[in-house]
Write an enzyme that holds these catalytic residues in place. Sequence first.
Site, mmCIF file in Angstrom:
data_model
loop_
_atom_site.group_PDB
_atom_site.id
_atom_site.type_symbol
_atom_site.label_atom_id
_atom_site.label_comp_id
_atom_site.label_asym_id
_atom_site.label_seq_id
_atom_site.Cartn_x
_atom_site.Cartn_y
_atom_site.Cartn_z
ATOM 1 N N HIS A 162 37.914 5.458 47.978
ATOM 2 C CA HIS A 162 36.888 4.552 48.516
ATOM 3 C C HIS A 162 37.212 3.148 48.011
ATOM 4 O O HIS A 162 37.698 2.996 46.881
ATOM 5 C CB HIS A 162 35.490 4.908 47.974
ATOM 6 C CG HIS A 162 34.785 6.014 48.702
ATOM 7 N ND1 HIS A 162 34.047 6.969 48.039
ATOM 8 C CD2 HIS A 162 34.661 6.291 50.023
ATOM 9 C CE1 HIS A 162 33.514 7.805 48.931
ATOM 10 N NE2 HIS A 162 33.875 7.414 50.130
ATOM 11 N N CYS A 256 29.185 3.914 42.322
ATOM 12 C CA CYS A 256 28.931 4.986 43.308
ATOM 13 C C CYS A 256 27.523 5.536 43.195
ATOM 14 O O CYS A 256 27.002 6.120 44.138
ATOM 15 C CB CYS A 256 29.887 6.153 43.090
ATOM 16 S SG CYS A 256 31.605 5.747 43.091
HETATM 17 N N1 ARG Z 1 32.448 13.486 45.169
HETATM 18 C C1 ARG Z 1 32.097 12.345 45.960
HETATM 19 C C2 ARG Z 1 32.954 12.318 47.210
HETATM 20 O O1 ARG Z 1 34.076 12.711 47.145
HETATM 21 C C3 ARG Z 1 32.249 11.099 45.145
HETATM 22 C C4 ARG Z 1 31.802 9.860 45.870
HETATM 23 C C5 ARG Z 1 32.014 8.617 45.060
HETATM 24 N N2 ARG Z 1 31.423 7.508 45.683
HETATM 25 C C6 ARG Z 1 31.948 6.300 45.812
HETATM 26 N N3 ARG Z 1 31.228 5.373 46.339
HETATM 27 N N4 ARG Z 1 33.191 6.029 45.469
HETATM 28 O O2 ARG Z 1 32.548 11.918 48.262
#
Ligand code: ARG
Length: 268
Positions: A162, A256
């Site tokens: 992300h 996050c």
């Molecule tokens: N386990 C989550 C996923 O893979 C983690 C999300 C993390 N969020 C972020 N904004 N980077 O989607």
Amino acid sequence: MRVLMCPPTHFRIAYEINAWMDRRRQPDSRLAQLQWDRLVVTLRSLGARIELIQPNPRQPDMVFTANAGLIRGQRFIPSNFRYQERRGERRYFVRYFHQRGYQVTPISPGSSFEGEGDVLPYRDLLFAGFRQRSDIRSHQGLGQLLPQRVISLELVDPKFYHLDTCFLPLDSRSVLFYPGAFDRYGQRAIREFVANPIPVTREEALRFVCNGVVLRKTILMNQPSRRLIQLLKQLSYRVQDTPTSEFLKAGGSCKCLVLTLSKPPSSI
Ligand code: ARG
């Protein structure tokens, strides 16, 4: 600043949808709750207003509210999650914002889009990550809905899936970023649009230092290095170590866990 968070009551590694998640490495639930509580206390002490959405036992990643969607004023653009495992979250977030009078404006269901995890405002621009989670086509949809120019950045390293794992706007001049997460074009775009792009090392980036929350002159981040603390001090930032070891197991950290609802007019 007003933010939306979700208590980690049901947080666990129930599936593996990124390079960090491993079902054999479960978070310690008590420690996760403590770390989340501490993040809440720290945010409040810095003047943030926190709204809460109820956690759902079938959606263990709901704690990562940054992926709910994107808020722009009174508009909520819900995420189209890439993976089935997270798609069930959408209805809870849509209902939450609908009930609070937000205008819910989806982008085309054909392209995946993971909200503020992949879209970060900087000045009058929106930097948007694609490939690992959001599709580049979703950026077109965003461009049609919003007045801001969207700068698309391809994410090339599965550990930084992300945009908010490798890119952190601090103010109208400075952005922390991990160059290795981007291709050459993306690195060039960042250097072209950002007055003061500050590279972090891979080691720092793997501790999720780019996944920080900025509140005026304080930055909350997991395990900042001495180097980074010094460097940011020169820009008159105070770095507050905010441990999130349990959330790192799911591939997330401070940022996050927070969805921005509104920011003071003075900030970016
Ligand atoms: N386990 C989550 C996923 O893979 C983690 C999300 C993390 N969020 C972020 N904004 N980077 O989607």
